[in-house]
Design a protein around this motif. Structure first.
Motif, PDB file in Angstrom:
ATOM      1  N   ALA A   1       9.191  -4.601   1.135  1.00 21.85           N
ATOM      2  CA  ALA A   1       8.939  -4.721   2.577  1.00 21.85           C
ATOM      3  C   ALA A   1       8.409  -3.401   3.142  1.00 21.85           C
ATOM      4  N   GLU A   2       9.043  -2.293   2.732  1.00 27.26           N
ATOM      5  CA  GLU A   2       8.613  -0.985   3.218  1.00 27.26           C
ATOM      6  C   GLU A   2       7.176  -0.687   2.812  1.00 27.26           C
ATOM      7  N   LYS A   3       6.866  -0.914   1.542  1.00 27.16           N
ATOM      8  CA  LYS A   3       5.515  -0.634   1.059  1.00 27.16           C
ATOM      9  C   LYS A   3       4.497  -1.597   1.647  1.00 27.16           C
ATOM     10  N   PHE A   4       4.923  -2.837   1.884  1.00 26.05           N
ATOM     11  CA  PHE A   4       4.005  -3.819   2.478  1.00 26.05           C
ATOM     12  C   PHE A   4       3.586  -3.376   3.877  1.00 26.05           C
ATOM     13  N   PHE A   5       4.564  -2.986   4.687  1.00 26.70           N
ATOM     14  CA  PHE A   5       4.239  -2.510   6.035  1.00 26.70           C
ATOM     15  C   PHE A   5       3.399  -1.234   5.971  1.00 26.70           C
ATOM     16  N   GLY A   6       3.760  -0.353   5.044  1.00 27.58           N
ATOM     17  CA  GLY A   6       2.970   0.866   4.882  1.00 27.58           C
ATOM     18  C   GLY A   6       1.547   0.577   4.457  1.00 27.58           C
ATOM     19  N   PHE A   7       1.395  -0.461   3.626  1.00 26.03           N
ATOM     20  CA  PHE A   7       0.067  -0.840   3.167  1.00 26.03           C
ATOM     21  C   PHE A   7      -0.769  -1.384   4.315  1.00 26.03           C
ATOM     22  N   LEU A   8      -0.152  -2.208   5.158  1.00 25.53           N
ATOM     23  CA  LEU A   8      -0.873  -2.710   6.329  1.00 25.53           C
ATOM     24  C   LEU A   8      -1.297  -1.565   7.242  1.00 25.53           C
ATOM     25  N   TYR A   9      -0.403  -0.583   7.370  1.00 29.09           N
ATOM     26  CA  TYR A   9      -0.705   0.593   8.187  1.00 29.09           C
ATOM     27  C   TYR A   9      -1.890   1.351   7.615  1.00 29.09           C
ATOM     28  N   ARG A  10      -1.913   1.469   6.291  1.00 30.23           N
ATOM     29  CA  ARG A  10      -3.025   2.159   5.634  1.00 30.23           C
ATOM     30  C   ARG A  10      -4.341   1.434   5.902  1.00 30.23           C
ATOM     31  N   ILE A  11      -4.297   0.118   5.906  1.00 29.32           N
ATOM     32  CA  ILE A  11      -5.508  -0.654   6.195  1.00 29.32           C
ATOM     33  C   ILE A  11      -5.982  -0.390   7.620  1.00 29.32           C
ATOM     34  N   ILE A  12      -5.023  -0.380   8.566  1.00 25.01           N
ATOM     35  CA  ILE A  12      -5.371  -0.109   9.970  1.00 25.01           C
ATOM     36  C   ILE A  12      -6.014   1.269  10.102  1.00 25.01           C
ATOM     37  N   LEU A  13      -5.409   2.261   9.451  1.00 23.38           N
ATOM     38  CA  LEU A  13      -5.938   3.627   9.538  1.00 23.38           C
ATOM     39  C   LEU A  13      -7.323   3.729   8.919  1.00 23.38           C
ATOM     40  N   SER A  14      -7.503   3.092   7.760  1.00 19.86           N
ATOM     41  CA  SER A  14      -8.799   3.197   7.081  1.00 19.86           C
ATOM     42  C   SER A  14      -9.909   2.557   7.901  1.00 19.86           C
ATOM     43  N   ARG A  15      -9.560   1.487   8.601  1.00 14.98           N
ATOM     44  CA  ARG A  15     -10.578   0.826   9.424  1.00 14.98           C
ATOM     45  C   ARG A  15     -10.781   1.535  10.757  1.00 14.98           C
ATOM     46  N   THR A  16      -9.764   2.280  11.212  1.00 18.39           N
ATOM     47  CA  THR A  16      -9.872   2.993  12.477  1.00 18.39           C
ATOM     48  C   THR A  16     -10.527   4.358  12.293  1.00 18.39           C
ATOM     49  N   LEU A  17     -10.040   5.122  11.310  1.00 19.15           N
ATOM     50  CA  LEU A  17     -10.529   6.482  11.089  1.00 19.15           C
ATOM     51  C   LEU A  17     -11.755   6.529  10.188  1.00 19.15           C
TER      52      LEU A  17
ATOM     53  N   GLY B   1      -7.046   7.251  -0.413  1.00 19.00           N
ATOM     54  CA  GLY B   1      -6.579   6.540   0.772  1.00 19.00           C
ATOM     55  C   GLY B   1      -6.668   5.035   0.676  1.00 19.00           C
ATOM     56  N   MET B   2      -7.493   4.509  -0.243  1.00 18.47           N
ATOM     57  CA  MET B   2      -7.681   3.069  -0.329  1.00 18.47           C
ATOM     58  C   MET B   2      -7.274   2.508  -1.690  1.00 18.47           C
ATOM     59  N   SER B   3      -7.843   3.054  -2.760  1.00 18.19           N
ATOM     60  CA  SER B   3      -7.606   2.485  -4.088  1.00 18.19           C
ATOM     61  C   SER B   3      -6.202   2.760  -4.607  1.00 18.19           C
ATOM     62  N   MET B   4      -5.738   4.014  -4.478  1.00 19.08           N
ATOM     63  CA  MET B   4      -4.451   4.378  -5.052  1.00 19.08           C
ATOM     64  C   MET B   4      -3.275   3.621  -4.438  1.00 19.08           C
ATOM     65  N   PRO B   5      -3.262   3.326  -3.120  1.00 27.27           N
ATOM     66  CA  PRO B   5      -2.147   2.509  -2.615  1.00 27.27           C
ATOM     67  C   PRO B   5      -2.044   1.154  -3.304  1.00 27.27           C
TER      68      PRO B   5
END
Length: 500
Positions: free
Chosen positions: A19-35, A268-272
Motif C-alpha cells: 500500500a505504501e509503495k503503491f501510493f508512492g508510485f502514484l505520487y511519482r507518476i504525478i510528479l513526473s507528469r507535473t515536473l 525517476g521513472m524506470s527504477m520505481p
C-alpha cells in the motif's frame, strides 16, 4: 514466533508495504507528469545527496538496535534493552546535528558538489529532516526488535501519505519547474516531522524508557558502523554516479538537457517499477531478521537453517513471478504510467536483473542479522567497483543503460559472495540452489505466454484493459505453474484468512 504467526505477520507487513509503495508510485507518476524529466532530474540529484547524509547518520541503526534488543530479550536483560535505545539516540544525534550545522551554515563551501546550483537550494530545504529521520530510525529499530511490526508499518504509511498529500497540495500551485521541486522538498520535511512525532509518542506511551547508555555504545557502534559504512558507500556511489553520468553521457555526444532527462527517466521513472520486488522482499526481511537473530543467539541452528531456506525460496519466487509481467508489459507500462517510450524500453530490457538483485538484498539482510556485517560490507565494495567501472566506460556504448548495467553487475557479485558465505558458515546445510535454478528456468515459458497474450489482447481492445487483463492472467498462470512444479505453497494466503 510460531510458523503460522510468522506467515501471518509477513502477510500483514506485505499488505502495508505494498500500500505504501503503491501510493508512492502514484505520487511519482504525478510528479513526473507535473515536473517533467528535467524537473525530476534536478530533484533526484538533490535527493541523492540528502540520501547519502541520511544513510551516513543512521542507516545501520535500525538493524543493529533490533538485533541487540533481540539478544538482550533472549537473556532477560530489560535494562540493557533501554540502554541500547538510549545509546542509539545519542549516537545519531552526535552524527546528525553537526552535519546539519556544517552544511546549513557553511553550504557555500560545498557548492562545487552540484553542477546545477538549483540542487543546492533543494538540499538546504531538506536538511532539517536529517535529525528527525535519524531519531525515528532508532525507534524503528526498537519496534522491529520487539516484533511490533504493525505500528512500524502504520507510522511508515502515515509518513508516506503525509508526504503525498502535502506534495500534491503544494505542487499544484507551482510557478515553475524549480519552484515545484522546492515544494516537494518541503513536503518531505513535513512527512519526516510527522513520523518522528508519532514514533516518539508511541514509544513512550507503550512503556519505552531511556537508561544510562554506558556499556552499550561500543557494541552498538561495532555492529552499526560496518552496515552504515556499506550503505553510506552505496548511497555515496549512487550520488557520484549521478554526478559522473551526465558528464560521461555528454562526452558520448548527448546535450546537457538530454543527459539530465535520461537520468530522470532511469532513476525517476524506470527504477520505481523495477524496484517492485524490493517492496515485497523488504517486508519479508522485516519479519525474518528478528527471527533469524533470535534463533542465532539461542543456538537453534535447525530452525535458523529452515528460515534461511524459506527466505531464499520466497525471494526467488517473488522475482520470478514479476519478471515475466515486466518483460511482456514493460513498454506498455512506460507509456501508460509516464508517457515515456524510453522508460518502457528500460523496464522491458532490464527486468531480468531483478533475480540477482532480489537475492542479493535478502542474503545481505540474512548475513547482517547473524553478525556478518563486516563481510557484507567488503562484498559491497567489490560490487561497487564494478558499478563505477560500468558507469565510466559504458555510456559511449549503451548510453543511460550504463547505470543499470553497473547495478546489475554489483548485484550479481554480491549475490554470489553472499550465498557462498551462507553455505560456508551455516551449521546445517542450506539447500536452495535447485529451487532457485528451476524458478529461473520457469521464467522463459511464462515470458513467452505473456508476449502472446499481450499481442492478442492489444489487437482486440484498448491498451489499458489489455494490460490489466494480460497481467492478471499472467500472474495467475505463473502461480499455477510454480505450484505444479512444487516450488510454491499458498501458506501466506491460508494463514492470512484463517481465524486465530
Amino acid at each position: 514466533m510460531s510458523k503460522e504467526n510468522l506467515y501471518r505477520t509477513a502477510a500483514y507487513v506485505t499488505v502495508f508495504s505494498v500500500a505504501e509503495k503503491f501510493f508512492g508510485f502514484l505520487y511519482r507518476i504525478i510528479l513526473s507528469r507535473t515536473l517533467g524529466s528535467e524537473g525530476i532530474g534536478i530533484y533526484q540529484l538533490a535527493l541523492s545527496v540528502f540520501a547519502v547524509l541520511v544513510t551516513a547518520t543512521s542507516s545501520g541503526i535500525p538493524l543493529t538496535v533490533s538485533r541487540l534488543i533481540t539478544k538482550h530479550r533472549t537473556r532477560g536483560n530489560k535494562r540493557a534493552e533501554h540502554a541500547t535505545v538510549t545509546a542509539a539516540i545519542v549516537a545519531v544525534l552526535v552524527f546528525s546535528v553537526p552535519v546539519f550545522c556544517l552544511l546549513f551554515f557553511g553550504h557555500d563551501l560545498f557548492d562545487f558538489i552540484f553542477s546545477d546550483p538549483r540542487c543546492m537550494s533543494l538540499l538546504m530545504i531538506l536538511l532539517p529532516a536529517l535529525t528527525f529521520n535519524s531519531v525515528y530510525a532508532v525507534i524503528r529499530g526498537a519496534l522491529w526488535g520487539n516484533k511490533r511490526f504493525v505500528p512500524y508499518c502504520v507510522i511508515d504509511l502515515i509518513e508516506e501519505l503525509c508526504m503525498i498529500g502535502m506534495g500534491v497540495l503544494l505542487v499544484t500551485q507551482m510557478t515553475s519547474v524549480f519552484d515545484g521541486a522546492k515544494r516537494i522538498a518541503f513536503a518531505i520535511v513535513f512527512s519526516y516531522l510527522v513520523s518522528f512525532t508519532l514514533s516518539m509518542v508511541y514509544f513512550f506511551v507503550k512503556g519505552g524508557k531511556l537508561a544510562n547508555p554506558r556499556g552499550q555504545m561500543k557494541p552498538l557502534l561495532a555492529s552499526a558502523l560496518p552496515i552504515t559504512g556499506m550503505r553510506t558507500s552505496s548511497s555515496l556511489i549512487n550520488t557520484v554516479i549521478s554526478l559522473i553520468l551526465p558528464a560521461r553521457l555528454i562526452a558520448a555526444g548527448m546535450t546537457s538537457s538530454e543527459a539530465m532527462s535520461g537520468i530522470g527517466v532511469v532513476m525517476g521513472m524506470s527504477m520505481p517499477v523495477l524496484s517492485i520486488p524490493a517492496t515485497l522482499i523488504g517486508s519479508l526481511a522485516l519479519v525474518m531478521v528478528p527471527e533469524l537473530a533470535e534463533n542465532f543467539y539461542r543456538g537453534n541452528h535447525k530452525k535458523l537453517k529452515d528460515n534461511i531456506e524459506k527466505a531464499l525460496k520466497i525471494t526467488s519466487l517473488i522475482a520470478c513471478a514479476i519478471i515475466p509481467v515486466l518483460f511482456a508489459l514493460g513498454k506498455d507500462l512506460g507509456a501508460l504510467l509516464f508517457d515515456n517510450e524510453l522508460c518502457g524500453q528500460i523496464i522491458r530490457n532490464c527486468c531480468f536483473m531483478l533475480l540477482p538483485t532480489s537475492i542479493s538484498m535478502i542474503t545481505t539482510s540474512i548475513l547482517n542479522s547473524v553478525g556478518y556485517e563486516k563481510q557484507t560490507c567488503g562484498y559491497f565494495f567489490v560490487g561497487a567497483a564494478a558499478t563505477l567501472l560500468c558507469t565510466w566506460f559504458l555510456p559511449a556504448y549503451i548510453g543511460v543503460y550504463a547505470q543499470i548495467a553497473g547495478m546489475a553487475a554489483s548485484a550479481v557479485i554480491s549475490c554470489i559472495l553472499n550465498l557462498r558465505l551462507i553455505v560456508k558458515k551455516s551449521k546445517k546445510k542450506v539447500c536452495f540452489l535447485k529451487h532457485t535454478l528451476i524458478s529461473a528456468v520457469s521464467i522463459l515459458p511464462v515470458c513467452l505466454l505473456g508476449v502472446l497474450l499481450r499481442n492478442l489482447f492489444i489487437s482486440v481492445m484498448p491498451l489499458l484493459p489489455a494490460v490489466l487483463l494480460t497481467g492478471a492472467i499472467l500472474l495467475a498462470a505463473d502461480a499455477l505453474f510454480l505450484f505444479a512444479l512444487g516450488l510454491a505453497e499458498p501458506r501466506w494466503a491460508k494463514v492470512l484468512v484463517r481465524r486465530s
